[in-house]
Design a protein around this motif. Structure first.
Motif: not given
Length: 183
Positions: A135-147
């Motif tokens: 969950e911590k790793g996923r929270a650090a990801l850019p928005d799903k729409d980000a290139p």
């Protein structure tokens, strides 16, 4: 649901490893290197007379299965527990009885049964500590729409997989999470 029939239908450890195509090397590597603590072995030896068994809902492409399945195998060996592997995608009838949060076919799922086929406990798909890490790793990801979302997501999963493979303290954390499901 006749869990004894599902157990009989499952693959043994060797049969499962033989049909693996994706994470075979990683799973076997963890299995070969993980050893339970002596106090855990003693606790598990004390329940051998119960003759518990485990049904593992899994697929070899699953990174969580690569981590959790070999740890379960070591726990099961110490407990004198037979393990059978049931492939999720070919057995949705069983999988759909063990959905995560009532909706997700997340794996692996470990179903612990007695000799009569009664469910004793269920575990999966992740130890709480591993879920928090994901969950911590996923929270650090850019928005799903980000290139760059897909690229960053793949980097995260690759890094997580490497951590699963190399951090032996995680293996004990997983074992500590699995054992209460049937002890």
């Amino acid at each position: 649901m006749d869990l004894n029939s599902w157990f009989q239908k499952g693959l043994t450890k060797d049969e499962y490893i033989d049909v693996m195509k994706v994470n075979k090397e990683g799973m076997v590597s963890i299995y070969d290197r993980f050893e339970l603590k002596e106090e855990d072995k003693k606790r598990l030896e004390a329940i051998q007379s119960k003759k518990l068994r485990a049904i593992v809902l899994t697929e070899d492409w699953c990174g969580d299965a690569k981590l959790n399945n070999p740890v379960l195998l070591r726990v099961a060996e110490a407990a004198g527990m037979e393990v059978r592997f049931v492939l999720r995608d070919q057995n949705l009838e069983l999988m759909d009885q063990y959905l995560t949060n009532g909706t997700s076919r997340a794996i692996p799922i470990f179903i612990f049964i007695d000799q009569e086929g009664n469910e004793v406990g269920v575990w999966g798909p992740r130890a709480p500590e591993m879920q928090a890490l994901v969950e911590k790793g996923r929270a650090a990801l850019p928005d799903k729409d980000a290139p760059d979302f897909q690229e960053k997501q793949m980097e995260f999963y690759k890094s997580l997989g490497k951590t699963y493979q190399t951090d032996s303290s995680i293996w004990q954390t997983v074992a500590n999470s699995i054992m209460p499901a049937f002890l």
